[in-house]
Design a protein around this motif. Structure first.
Motif, PDB file in Angstrom:
ATOM      1  N   PRO A   4       0.832  -1.207   0.000  1.00 22.55           N
ATOM      2  CA  PRO A   4       0.000   0.000   0.000  1.00 22.55           C
ATOM      3  C   PRO A   4       0.865   1.255   0.000  1.00 22.55           C
ATOM      4  CG  PRO A   4      -0.567  -1.454   1.847  1.00 22.55           C
ATOM      5  CD  PRO A   4       0.655  -2.006   1.208  1.00 22.55           C
ATOM      6  N   TRP A   5       0.430   2.265  -0.763  1.00 23.55           N
ATOM      7  CA  TRP A   5       1.160   3.522  -0.863  1.00 23.55           C
ATOM      8  C   TRP A   5       0.220   4.640  -0.455  1.00 23.55           C
ATOM      9  CZ3 TRP A   5       4.577   4.765  -5.703  1.00 23.55           C
ATOM     10  CH2 TRP A   5       5.400   5.857  -5.430  1.00 23.55           C
ATOM     11  N   SER A   6       0.393   5.161   0.742  1.00 24.43           N
ATOM     12  CA  SER A   6      -0.509   6.198   1.241  1.00 24.43           C
ATOM     13  C   SER A   6      -0.093   7.574   0.730  1.00 24.43           C
ATOM     14  CB  SER A   6      -0.542   6.189   2.768  1.00 24.43           C
ATOM     15  OG  SER A   6       0.706   6.575   3.292  1.00 24.43           O
ATOM     16  N   GLY A   7      -1.095   8.396   0.430  1.00 22.77           N
ATOM     17  CA  GLY A   7      -0.870   9.787   0.075  1.00 22.77           C
ATOM     18  C   GLY A   7      -0.493  10.061  -1.367  1.00 22.77           C
ATOM     19  N   ASN A   8      -0.336   9.049  -2.202  1.00 28.69           N
ATOM     20  CA  ASN A   8       0.051   9.258  -3.593  1.00 28.69           C
ATOM     21  C   ASN A   8      -1.211   9.352  -4.456  1.00 28.69           C
ATOM     22  OD1 ASN A   8       1.002   9.148  -6.231  1.00 28.69           O
ATOM     23  ND2 ASN A   8       2.555   7.623  -5.780  1.00 28.69           N
ATOM     24  N   PRO A   9      -1.483  10.524  -5.066  1.00 28.85           N
ATOM     25  CA  PRO A   9      -2.700  10.652  -5.871  1.00 28.85           C
ATOM     26  C   PRO A   9      -2.649   9.846  -7.169  1.00 28.85           C
ATOM     27  CG  PRO A   9      -1.358  12.618  -6.067  1.00 28.85           C
ATOM     28  CD  PRO A   9      -0.707  11.760  -5.025  1.00 28.85           C
ATOM     29  N   ASP A  10      -1.445   9.452  -7.603  1.00 28.08           N
ATOM     30  CA  ASP A  10      -1.287   8.738  -8.862  1.00 28.08           C
ATOM     31  C   ASP A  10      -1.255   7.223  -8.700  1.00 28.08           C
ATOM     32  OD1 ASP A  10      -1.136  11.098 -10.463  1.00 28.08           O
ATOM     33  OD2 ASP A  10       0.910  11.391  -9.757  1.00 28.08           O
ATOM     34  N   ALA A  11      -1.106   6.723  -7.478  1.00 30.26           N
ATOM     35  CA  ALA A  11      -1.006   5.278  -7.255  1.00 30.26           C
ATOM     36  C   ALA A  11      -1.503   4.916  -5.862  1.00 30.26           C
ATOM     37  CB  ALA A  11       0.446   4.832  -7.417  1.00 30.26           C
ATOM     38  N   ASP A  12      -2.065   3.720  -5.751  1.00 29.38           N
ATOM     39  CA  ASP A  12      -2.467   3.248  -4.424  1.00 29.38           C
ATOM     40  C   ASP A  12      -1.568   2.105  -3.946  1.00 29.38           C
ATOM     41  OD1 ASP A  12      -3.596   1.180  -6.036  1.00 29.38           O
ATOM     42  OD2 ASP A  12      -5.556   2.142  -5.946  1.00 29.38           O
ATOM     43  N   ALA A  38      -2.635  10.504 -12.597  1.00 32.33           N
ATOM     44  CA  ALA A  38      -4.062  10.371 -12.284  1.00 32.33           C
ATOM     45  C   ALA A  38      -4.946  11.274 -13.139  1.00 32.33           C
ATOM     46  CB  ALA A  38      -4.298  10.665 -10.803  1.00 32.33           C
ATOM     47  N   LYS A  39      -4.388  12.342 -13.693  1.00 36.48           N
ATOM     48  CA  LYS A  39      -5.146  13.261 -14.545  1.00 36.48           C
ATOM     49  C   LYS A  39      -5.155  12.801 -16.002  1.00 36.48           C
ATOM     50  CE  LYS A  39      -4.033  17.152 -11.561  1.00 36.48           C
ATOM     51  NZ  LYS A  39      -3.259  18.399 -11.416  1.00 36.48           N
ATOM     52  N   GLY A  40      -4.506  11.659 -16.291  1.00 32.88           N
ATOM     53  CA  GLY A  40      -4.464  11.135 -17.649  1.00 32.88           C
ATOM     54  C   GLY A  40      -3.373  11.745 -18.509  1.00 32.88           C
ATOM     55  N   VAL A  41      -2.471  12.509 -17.895  1.00 37.74           N
ATOM     56  CA  VAL A  41      -1.388  13.171 -18.627  1.00 37.74           C
ATOM     57  C   VAL A  41      -0.188  12.235 -18.718  1.00 37.74           C
ATOM     58  CG1 VAL A  41       0.202  15.148 -18.594  1.00 37.74           C
ATOM     59  CG2 VAL A  41      -2.165  15.437 -17.841  1.00 37.74           C
ATOM     60  N   ASN A  53      20.506   0.182  -7.406  1.00 39.69           N
ATOM     61  CA  ASN A  53      19.381   0.292  -8.338  1.00 39.69           C
ATOM     62  C   ASN A  53      18.161  -0.482  -7.860  1.00 39.69           C
ATOM     63  OD1 ASN A  53      20.716   1.527 -10.931  1.00 39.69           O
ATOM     64  ND2 ASN A  53      22.138  -0.012 -10.169  1.00 39.69           N
ATOM     65  N   TYR A  54      16.988   0.101  -8.141  1.00 40.62           N
ATOM     66  CA  TYR A  54      15.741  -0.629  -7.965  1.00 40.62           C
ATOM     67  C   TYR A  54      14.722  -0.093  -8.961  1.00 40.62           C
ATOM     68  CZ  TYR A  54      13.391   3.075  -5.150  1.00 40.62           C
ATOM     69  OH  TYR A  54      12.816   4.231  -4.704  1.00 40.62           O
ATOM     70  N   THR A  55      13.685  -0.878  -9.211  1.00 43.32           N
ATOM     71  CA  THR A  55      12.586  -0.440 -10.058  1.00 43.32           C
ATOM     72  C   THR A  55      11.339  -0.365  -9.192  1.00 43.32           C
ATOM     73  OG1 THR A  55      11.995  -2.702 -10.687  1.00 43.32           O
ATOM     74  CG2 THR A  55      13.549  -1.528 -12.126  1.00 43.32           C
ATOM     75  N   ASN A  56      10.338   0.377  -9.674  1.00 40.43           N
ATOM     76  CA  ASN A  56       9.097   0.508  -8.918  1.00 40.43           C
ATOM     77  C   ASN A  56       7.947   0.726  -9.888  1.00 40.43           C
ATOM     78  OD1 ASN A  56       7.225   0.787  -6.898  1.00 40.43           O
ATOM     79  ND2 ASN A  56       7.895   2.807  -6.250  1.00 40.43           N
ATOM     80  N   GLY A  57       6.992  -0.210  -9.905  1.00 36.00           N
ATOM     81  CA  GLY A  57       5.776  -0.024 -10.676  1.00 36.00           C
ATOM     82  C   GLY A  57       4.726   0.644  -9.808  1.00 36.00           C
ATOM     83  N   GLY A 109      -4.971  -1.709  -9.294  1.00 37.61           N
ATOM     84  CA  GLY A 109      -4.370  -2.956  -9.759  1.00 37.61           C
ATOM     85  C   GLY A 109      -3.670  -2.871 -11.104  1.00 37.61           C
ATOM     86  N   LYS A 110      -3.759  -1.725 -11.769  1.00 33.75           N
ATOM     87  CA  LYS A 110      -3.160  -1.553 -13.096  1.00 33.75           C
ATOM     88  C   LYS A 110      -1.901  -0.678 -12.996  1.00 33.75           C
ATOM     89  CE  LYS A 110      -4.009   0.521 -17.564  1.00 33.75           C
ATOM     90  NZ  LYS A 110      -4.738   1.575 -18.242  1.00 33.75           N
ATOM     91  N   VAL A 111      -0.811  -1.118 -13.627  1.00 34.81           N
ATOM     92  CA  VAL A 111       0.419  -0.310 -13.646  1.00 34.81           C
ATOM     93  C   VAL A 111       0.163   0.950 -14.459  1.00 34.81           C
ATOM     94  CG1 VAL A 111       2.845  -0.196 -14.342  1.00 34.81           C
ATOM     95  CG2 VAL A 111       1.935  -2.323 -13.405  1.00 34.81           C
ATOM     96  N   VAL A 112       0.397   2.105 -13.830  1.00 40.73           N
ATOM     97  CA  VAL A 112       0.189   3.385 -14.507  1.00 40.73           C
ATOM     98  C   VAL A 112       1.502   4.126 -14.744  1.00 40.73           C
ATOM     99  CG1 VAL A 112      -2.194   3.698 -13.714  1.00 40.73           C
ATOM    100  CG2 VAL A 112      -0.299   4.546 -12.308  1.00 40.73           C
ATOM    101  N   LEU A 113       2.525   3.760 -13.995  1.00 37.31           N
ATOM    102  CA  LEU A 113       3.804   4.460 -14.122  1.00 37.31           C
ATOM    103  C   LEU A 113       4.932   3.510 -13.722  1.00 37.31           C
ATOM    104  CD1 LEU A 113       4.174   8.117 -13.422  1.00 37.31           C
ATOM    105  CD2 LEU A 113       5.968   6.685 -12.555  1.00 37.31           C
ATOM    106  N   ASP A 114       6.023   3.549 -14.471  1.00 33.33           N
ATOM    107  CA  ASP A 114       7.220   2.774 -14.142  1.00 33.33           C
ATOM    108  C   ASP A 114       8.331   3.717 -13.735  1.00 33.33           C
ATOM    109  OD1 ASP A 114       6.507   0.014 -14.666  1.00 33.33           O
ATOM    110  OD2 ASP A 114       6.336   0.607 -16.773  1.00 33.33           O
TER     111      ASP A 114
END
Length: 158
Positions: free
Chosen positions: A90-98, A144-147, A109-113, A118-123
């Motif tokens: 869980p990611w609290s406070g992020n308007p673009d991801a939960d 989250a605004k579709g940009v 190095n690390y990666t983060n989806g 449940g859908k990946v919106v940003l890598d």
């Protein structure tokens, strides 16, 4: 005999503690990082006014906390705790991801989806420089605004 058992137990506990500390210390992104806005590149209109990332070793893995002021002048505070094993957290406070899916690649190095519903919106691809003074985050996806997002964030240690 009892004294030997106590000493053996202390040695074993110390070895376990030291080995877990070494594993966590190998994650070179641990610590506090401040956004260098002038060196960063954002999709038009998305740059925050300020941001600080703090990575702390915790009993549950590593906690990431981000604080600052967003592009609209509103306070920013997000956080998650992860073992950096690629599992959703869980990611609290992020308007673009939960949820976040941080995955440790190596010491630097690390990666983060980023996921929303449940859908990946940003890598994100995160890298610490060889000298340990710069943390670079490359982000691609949609907010989250579709940009469309294509950001390069540069953070300095401290």
């Amino acid at each position: 005999m009892r004294k030997k058992l106590v000493v053996s137990s202390l040695v074993a506990c110390t070895a376990l503690l030291l080995s877990s500390s070494v594993v966590l210390a190998a994650n070179n992104w641990l610590g506090k990082w401040t956004l260098d806005i002038a060196a960063s590149h954002y999709t038009a209109g998305q740059a925050p006014k300020s941001q600080t990332l703090t990575f702390e070793a915790t009993a549950g893995g590593i906690t990431l906390t981000a604080d600052g002021v967003d592009a609209d002048g509103k306070p920013l505070h997000t956080s998650y705790e992860s073992k950096f094993d690629g599992e959703d957290v869980p990611w609290s406070g992020n308007p673009d991801a939960d949820t976040a899916t941080p995955l440790r690649i190596d010491d630097n190095n690390y990666t983060n989806g980023w996921k929303k519903g449940g859908k990946v919106v940003l890598d994100s691809k995160v890298a610490v420089s060889a000298d340990g003074k710069t943390l670079t985050i490359l982000q691609t996806g949609t907010n989250a605004k579709g940009v469309a997002v294509k950001n390069t964030l540069i953070f300095r240690r401290g």
